[in-house]
Design an enzyme around this catalytic site. Structure first.
Site, short mmCIF file in Angstrom:
data_model
loop_
_atom_site.label_atom_id
_atom_site.label_comp_id
_atom_site.label_asym_id
_atom_site.label_seq_id
_atom_site.Cartn_x
_atom_site.Cartn_y
_atom_site.Cartn_z
N GLU A 1 37.59 24.87 53.76
CA GLU A 1 36.72 23.73 54.01
C GLU A 1 37.47 22.61 54.74
OE1 GLU A 1 35.69 25.02 49.69
OE2 GLU A 1 37.33 25.29 51.14
N ALA B 1 55.75 67.90 39.05
CA ALA B 1 57.10 68.39 39.37
C ALA B 1 57.22 69.81 38.86
CB ALA B 1 58.17 67.50 38.74
#
Length: 348
Positions: free
Chosen positions: A57, A166
């Site tokens: 603003e 993994a």
């Protein structure tokens, strides 16, 4: 009180301004503002560039000068009503003698609320809620963090088709494809914190930086956070000078997020191992899950999350899939599927 077509068009423009490239995702919300003359034409525009800088603003008012008198301010967030590093936007709008303010999202920040009320007290017409959902979407994690008083948590992991992160010998390169790894760096860049546990730092020694396609660190780097009680060797890569690092001396996910929130952190990218993932899941503190699924099978090895104590399918943690994207390399073989899912429901 209704809005005009000119005001709605201005709000759409203000939303575009709010997401101007280069504007940081935090710690402040992204905000855009358009000032309209009484005939609906645009007088000035502005957006908030960075924390500590002038708000949207104020930028627009400075551009407009005397032309702001009698104007309508269209802004994506309710004007703030507090003095921090900058003054209250509500007072700036009053001083500029604007006639009307139309905003999208109400400001729920407890230190900034009250702007709409202050404007009305000064005799300014105020309309709130115009395109509020769109405004919330561009500040998704800021809105969440302010509402919940903790950062939004995205848990990311890579897995094979049979749920292994993994192999049995501990090797995990490369479960994720190069395309997926590049996509991970893109997602990292949208967060302000990357979090792992001490075990991951000791075993994998990750650097946890955001890198580009040439594997070079980018300019903006999220905070690297490691969570756990044990001391860590100073030579671990997470402690290099490529990004800031903090050691959270706790095993409690809620306490860790509380500390990060106090540091103005709003979006945590959880990249730790299965034990850390379990802790956050069991605490109900995972808000989004991003999984990269590789078209391969291992048959044995580590899973992405440690034992959650679930022994029957009826007790499973359910996720809501919000996006499925195929990430494919140039040769067509280097492929992963990215699944994005919303937070699991709490178990009773």
């Amino acid at each position: 009180m209704t809005t005009s077509e000119a005001e709605r068009a201005a709000m759409r423009r203000a939303l575009e301004l709010a997401v101007t490239p280069g504007v940081p995702l935090g710690p402040n919300p992204r905000v855009g503002c358009v000032l309209l003359a009484p005939d609906g034409t645009t007088i000035a525009e502005g957006f908030h560039r960075k924390a500590g800088g002038p708000h949207a603003e104020v930028v627009a008012l400075a551009e407009a000068g005397e032309a702001a008198r009698g104007a309508t301010a269209v802004v994506t967030l309710e004007p703030c009503n507090h003095t921090g590093r900058t003054g209250p936007c509500s007072e700036a709008l009053i001083a500029a003698d604007v006639r009307r303010v139309v905003f999208a999202q109400p400001d729920i920040n407890p230190v900034a609320i009250g702007g709409a009320g202050r404007l009305r007290e000064a005799g300014i017409e105020v309309v709130g809620g115009e395109m509020a959902d769109e405004a919330r979407a561009i500040n998704r994690t800021w809105t969440f963090a302010i509402a919940h008083r903790r950062p939004f948590v995205t848990w990311k992991f890579a897995t094979t088709l049979d749920g292994r992160s993994a192999a049995a010998d501990g090797t995990s390169r490369w479960v994720s494809s190069r395309a997926a790894r590049l996509d991970t760096h893109r997602l990292r860049s949208l967060c302000d914190t990357m979090l792992v546990g001490t075990q991951t730092v000791e075993v994998d020694d990750p650097e946890l930086t955001v890198r580009d396609e040439l594997d070079e660190p980018v300019e903006f780097q999220p905070l690297r956070a490691v969570m756990g009680l044990r001391d860590l060797p100073a030579d671990r890569r997470i402690f290099n000078d490529r990004a800031e690092t903090i050691h959270l001396r706790t095993r409690d996910p809620e306490a860790a997020l509380g500390q990060l929130f106090e540091l103005d952190r709003q979006h945590v990218f959880l990249e730790g191992g299965p034990t850390l993932a379990r802790a956050f899941l069991e605490a109900g503190l995972v808000d989004e899950v991003v999984a990269y699924v590789a078209p391969m099978l291992l048959g044995a090895g580590s899973s992405a999350v440690a034992d959650l104590g679930i022994h029957t399918i009826a007790d499973a943690l359910h996720l809501h899939v919000t996006d499925v994207t195929v990430l494919q390399g140039h040769d067509g073989e280097d492929t992963n599927v990215r699944l994005t899912m919303s937070r699991p429901s709490r178990r009773s």
